[in-house]
Design a protein around this motif. Structure first.
Motif, short mmCIF file in Angstrom:
data_model
loop_
_atom_site.label_atom_id
_atom_site.label_comp_id
_atom_site.label_asym_id
_atom_site.label_seq_id
_atom_site.Cartn_x
_atom_site.Cartn_y
_atom_site.Cartn_z
N HIS A 146 -11.75 7.23 17.11
CA HIS A 146 -10.79 7.74 18.04
C HIS A 146 -10.85 6.67 19.40
O HIS A 146 -10.27 6.73 20.25
N ASN A 147 -11.48 5.61 19.07
CA ASN A 147 -11.52 4.56 20.36
C ASN A 147 -11.95 4.99 21.63
O ASN A 147 -11.44 4.70 22.70
N ARG A 157 -14.17 6.50 37.21
CA ARG A 157 -15.67 6.32 37.18
C ARG A 157 -16.47 7.38 36.97
O ARG A 157 -16.14 8.54 37.02
N ASN A 158 -17.38 6.99 36.13
CA ASN A 158 -18.56 8.18 35.25
C ASN A 158 -17.72 9.00 34.37
O ASN A 158 -17.99 10.11 34.39
N LYS A 159 -16.36 8.74 33.81
CA LYS A 159 -15.81 9.25 32.97
C LYS A 159 -15.67 8.86 31.74
O LYS A 159 -15.33 7.39 31.56
N VAL A 160 -15.73 9.62 30.48
CA VAL A 160 -15.30 9.08 29.22
C VAL A 160 -13.89 9.14 29.13
O VAL A 160 -13.16 10.03 29.56
N ILE A 161 -13.21 8.30 28.29
CA ILE A 161 -11.79 8.05 28.01
C ILE A 161 -11.44 8.35 26.71
O ILE A 161 -11.89 7.70 25.79
N ILE A 162 -10.78 9.63 26.36
CA ILE A 162 -10.19 9.72 25.06
C ILE A 162 -8.84 9.35 24.83
O ILE A 162 -7.88 10.37 25.31
N PRO A 163 -8.49 8.40 24.08
CA PRO A 163 -6.87 7.93 24.09
C PRO A 163 -6.38 8.73 22.77
O PRO A 163 -6.96 9.25 21.77
N SER A 164 -4.93 8.71 23.05
CA SER A 164 -3.83 9.26 22.01
C SER A 164 -3.03 8.39 21.68
O SER A 164 -2.32 7.56 22.32
N TYR A 165 -3.01 8.08 20.41
CA TYR A 165 -1.93 7.04 19.83
C TYR A 165 -0.88 7.48 18.91
O TYR A 165 -1.12 8.68 18.27
N PHE A 174 -3.67 9.58 27.55
CA PHE A 174 -5.43 9.90 27.35
C PHE A 174 -5.77 10.70 28.32
O PHE A 174 -5.17 11.12 29.12
N VAL A 175 -7.03 11.35 28.05
CA VAL A 175 -7.40 12.16 29.04
C VAL A 175 -9.00 11.73 29.19
O VAL A 175 -9.67 10.86 28.39
N ALA A 176 -9.50 12.04 30.46
CA ALA A 176 -10.71 11.68 31.07
C ALA A 176 -11.64 12.68 31.14
O ALA A 176 -11.20 13.85 31.67
N ARG A 177 -12.93 12.71 30.87
CA ARG A 177 -13.83 13.78 31.16
C ARG A 177 -15.17 13.39 31.94
O ARG A 177 -15.64 12.37 31.07
#
Length: 316
Positions: A146-147, A157-165, A174-177
């Motif tokens: 999912h890159n 800052r201090n977040k993981v990024i989950i992209p959507s393609y 994309f969402v950040a957690r």
């Protein structure tokens, strides 16, 4: 040949243009969120010679703002009536103002770091990996597939990024957690149109689909899962389900989204789809994990109108 009076009017709105070819002129984009504006690049192309159908197509090659008439271009900039009057006098005609939707190109944060470039000395990345693997149950294969990346600085800052393609492999959301427990702003997302199909680049419409709420749910399910990034089906996904020959759809929303489940189930049944409503035992798919979730859906039966009626009675 380009009408010099028309060119002068357009330049009074967009600034000095640069002739390119075949009646096209390039201008600085009017969209303040377009990334070409900061670089002062002229990426907005406008055709000033009408087509046989009396159209003047225009398009920004960076932010994808576009339209088919000069009236629609003027309308998108929200100009005073005097400019429309001048345009009508030059063209010798009047026509309905078109509403143009200015699309914002989604980009990953400039601070984004993919885990594929992971270094052993990077302490922040270890915290991010601990969150994804130990707290969210992801595998390193999931992360690469999912890159998924992270940010050390900036807004995310201090977040993981989950992209959507999308199906063309282009980033559309994309969402950040937050992966630090002391982060007061745990959720974040870009300001953009959510009319998308989550993780569409990984979807095979020839197979049964699973619709769930969040990205971690879809990643945990692994197979042909579309996250709604919320509790509602987007117009684009609804259209895809309507026009596609998909037969079986598993709907897996949280128990607190029962009304949404009922609404979506009704829509899908009306489209002639075979719908399986997966009721989760107090946990979402990401908490259950891949094996337990897939064991759960093996015993599901297609929802009937009677089942739907019983479901409605639960909220009355």
């Amino acid at each position: 040949m380009v009408d010099p009076i028309l060119l002068s009017l357009v330049e009074s709105v967009l600034g000095k243009g640069k002739e390119t070819s075949k009646g096209n002129y390039s201008f600085k984009c009017f969209n303040p969120r377009c990334t070409s504006v900061a670089k002062n690049h002229k990426k907005l192309e406008v055709n000033l010679i009408p087509t046989p159908k009396n159209k003047n197509p225009w398009n920004c090659w960076v932010c994808n703002s576009k339209g088919t008439t000069l009236k629609s271009l003027f309308n998108s900039i929200k100009l005073p009536q005097s400019k429309y009057d001048q345009l009508n006098n030059i063209l010798g005609t009047t026509y309905k103002v078109e509403k143009v939707k200015v699309e914002i190109q989604v980009e990953l944060p400039k601070e984004f770091k993919p885990f594929i470039e992971l270094r052993k000395t990077d302490i922040i990345s270890r915290h991010a990996l601990h969150y994804l693997i130990n707290k969210r149950g992801l595998t390193f294969e999931d992360i690469l597939k999912h890159n998924i990346g992270y940010c050390e600085t900036g807004r995310y800052r201090n977040k993981v990024i989950i992209p959507s393609y999308n199906k063309e492999g282009k980033l559309d959301y994309f969402v950040a957690r937050a992966f630090m427990e002391d982060d007061s702003h745990k959720l974040d997302a870009p300001q953009c149109d959510k009319n998308i199909i989550g993780f569409e680049s990984l979807i095979n419409y020839d197979l049964p689909l699973i619709i769930c709420e969040g990205p971690f749910d879809a990643i945990a399910i692994k197979r042909n899962a579309i996250p709604l990034f919320g509790k509602n089906v987007s117009p684009k996904l609804r259209e895809k389900l309507m026009l596609n020959s998909i037969k079986s759809i598993y709907l897996c929303l949280d128990e607190d989204a029962l009304k949404n489940t009922i609404k979506i189930t009704e829509e899908l049944i009306s489209l002639g789809k075979k719908v399986y409503v997966v009721r989760l035992p107090s946990k979402d798919p990401s908490e259950l994990g891949f094996e337990k979730f897939n064991n759960l859906i093996q015993f599901q039966k297609p929802f009937t109108l009677m089942d739907l009626m019983k479901l409605k009675m639960e909220i009355n």
